[in-house]
Design a protein around this motif. Structure first.
Motif, PDB file in Angstrom:
ATOM      1  N   ASP A 137      -5.393  10.524  -3.229  1.00 50.94           N
ATOM      2  CA  ASP A 137      -4.285   9.645  -2.870  1.00 50.94           C
ATOM      3  C   ASP A 137      -4.499   8.248  -3.447  1.00 50.94           C
ATOM      4  O   ASP A 137      -5.456   7.560  -3.079  1.00 50.94           O
ATOM      5  N   ILE A 138      -3.597   7.811  -4.334  1.00 50.28           N
ATOM      6  CA  ILE A 138      -3.724   6.498  -4.963  1.00 50.28           C
ATOM      7  C   ILE A 138      -3.032   5.388  -4.179  1.00 50.28           C
ATOM      8  O   ILE A 138      -3.104   4.232  -4.583  1.00 50.28           O
ATOM      9  N   THR A 139      -2.374   5.706  -3.052  1.00 48.50           N
ATOM     10  CA  THR A 139      -1.648   4.644  -2.343  1.00 48.50           C
ATOM     11  C   THR A 139      -2.560   3.510  -1.851  1.00 48.50           C
ATOM     12  O   THR A 139      -2.139   2.351  -1.917  1.00 48.50           O
ATOM     13  N   PRO A 140      -3.795   3.764  -1.409  1.00 48.75           N
ATOM     14  CA  PRO A 140      -4.645   2.614  -1.051  1.00 48.75           C
ATOM     15  C   PRO A 140      -4.938   1.708  -2.248  1.00 48.75           C
ATOM     16  O   PRO A 140      -5.021   0.490  -2.105  1.00 48.75           O
ATOM     17  N   LEU A 141      -5.070   2.276  -3.430  1.00 49.19           N
ATOM     18  CA  LEU A 141      -5.291   1.480  -4.632  1.00 49.19           C
ATOM     19  C   LEU A 141      -4.111   0.542  -4.852  1.00 49.19           C
ATOM     20  O   LEU A 141      -4.288  -0.647  -5.138  1.00 49.19           O
TER      21      LEU A 141
END
Length: 181
Positions: free
Chosen positions: A27-31
């Motif tokens: 999941d790239i959303t925290p990035l």
């Protein structure tokens, strides 16, 4: 700004069992919630391609749109959207591909590319390589060439980057996750 692979990797959340058992979703959303990390990712890509012969940025549905739009803007290149079947309104060409989850189709507008264009294909990650290879097939069908396939993440255990390279397409990723990582 110095690229820090550790920082990028630490901001990619593993989600075991999504979308099905046995799969660890990256999941790239925290990035994207970290302005510093977004700048590191985009600046690294911009520096790589600023003096390249790339004429178009080909963003792959849907997370590839996030990075692709920024790259197109910063590099002053046209953005070409490669979308899931049925999402584009005009005359399209399409290609089928296999993913780690099943079968799918990708489309691009028939008038999006012209002969001789050099396309940088962009997505969030390279998994099995199916989406990139289908997009590359469409680029070729429209008379253009893929300059490189680029992503934030490589999942080398799934073999996609190797398949893409075996098809004669260079790949570039900012970090990689092994299966047990």
């Amino acid at each position: 700004m110095i690229f820090d692979e550790f920082t990028i990797k630490s901001l990619i959340r593993p989600v075991p069992g999504f979308p099905r058992d046995g799969v660890t979703f990256r999941d790239i959303t925290p990035l994207y919630q970290s302005p510093r990390a977004v700048r590191m990712v985009t600046d690294s890509m911009i520096q790589r391609y600023v003096e390249s012969p790339v004429t178009h940025i080909g963003a792959i549905d849907a997370r590839g749109f996030l990075l692709g739009a920024v790259l197109a803007y910063e590099l002053n290149k046209p953005l070409v959207l490669f979308r899931k079947a049925g999402k584009l309104p005009a005359d399209c060409v399409s290609a089928a591909y296999s993913t780690e989850y099943g079968e799918a189709r990708i489309e691009v507008h028939r008038d999006a590319l012209t002969e001789g264009a050099q396309v940088l294909l962009v997505d969030d990650l390279i998994a099995t390589g199916g989406t990139f290879l289908a997009a590359a097939q469409l680029v070729d069908q429209l008379g253009a060439q893929v300059y490189e396939a680029a992503a934030i993440i490589d999942l080398p255990d799934l073999g996609g980057s190797r398949l893409i390279q075996d098809a004669g397409i260079a790949t570039f990723t900012l970090c990689a996750f092994e299966e047990n990582e």
